[in-house]
Design an enzyme around this catalytic site. Sequence first.
Site, PDB file in Angstrom:
ATOM      1  CE  LYS A 162       6.424 -19.562  25.502  1.00  0.00           C
ATOM      2  NZ  LYS A 162       7.965 -18.327  27.273  1.00  0.00           N
TER       3      LYS A 162
ATOM      4  CB  CYS B 183      -1.474   0.125   1.247  1.00  0.00           C
ATOM      5  SG  CYS B 183      -0.428   0.607   2.615  1.00  0.00           S
TER       6      CYS B 183
HETATM    7  C1  RB5 Z   1      -4.080   5.593  -0.113  1.00  0.00           C
HETATM    8  O1  RB5 Z   1      -4.047   6.406   0.025  1.00  0.00           O
HETATM    9  C2  RB5 Z   1      -2.687   5.016   1.316  1.00  0.00           C
HETATM   10  O2  RB5 Z   1      -3.249   5.463   2.798  1.00  0.00           O
HETATM   11  C3  RB5 Z   1      -2.455   2.720   1.707  1.00  0.00           C
HETATM   12  O3  RB5 Z   1      -2.376   3.115   0.401  1.00  0.00           O
HETATM   13  C4  RB5 Z   1      -1.550   3.206   3.181  1.00  0.00           C
HETATM   14  O4  RB5 Z   1      -1.066   4.053   2.992  1.00  0.00           O
HETATM   15  C5  RB5 Z   1      -2.315   3.334   4.344  1.00  0.00           C
HETATM   16  O5  RB5 Z   1      -1.647   2.493   4.906  1.00  0.00           O
END
Ligand code: RB5
Length: 148
Positions: A141, A66
């Site tokens: 654990k 992300c």
């Molecule tokens: C998206 O804009 C962004 O928030 C996502 O890709 C990520 O960085 C979230 O952790």
Amino acid sequence: MEIGIAADHGGYDLKVLLRDFLIAQGHHIHDFGAYEHNAADDYPDFVIPLAKAVASGEVERGIAVCGSGVGASVAANKIKGVRAALINDHFSAHQGVEDDDLNILCLGGRVTGVNAAQDLVNAFIKARFTQEERHLRRLKKVKLLEEV
Ligand code: RB5
């Protein structure tokens, strides 16, 4: 290796590059999307299906991208059997597998450059869990928490 990969819009460009990089190495890639850049998409919609595929054994390892890698790691770790971490250094990319049986590598598409990401992915994919007693003990654990 059977490898799953997923990204939202923040990780889309890096995901495409890493997918092609892994295919060129002969790996079989399961792409859980996004399949196009859509600034309105949400990382759980791609990361959770990837995490379920890792947990079920459909794929052996996962790579989730992300923007920062934070949301991807938070979401993936909600799935039982997943051990995901945001990784930004070579040592952790392999040691996370060797000691902690890391099975999803999370990357930040807005943070980590292509060459660094390729190095992290290589270190992650080549690493194997050591099965050493102390690591198994610690992992047991951690796994107990999934039964609470
Ligand atoms: C998206 O804009 C962004 O928030 C996502 O890709 C990520 O960085 C979230 O952790």
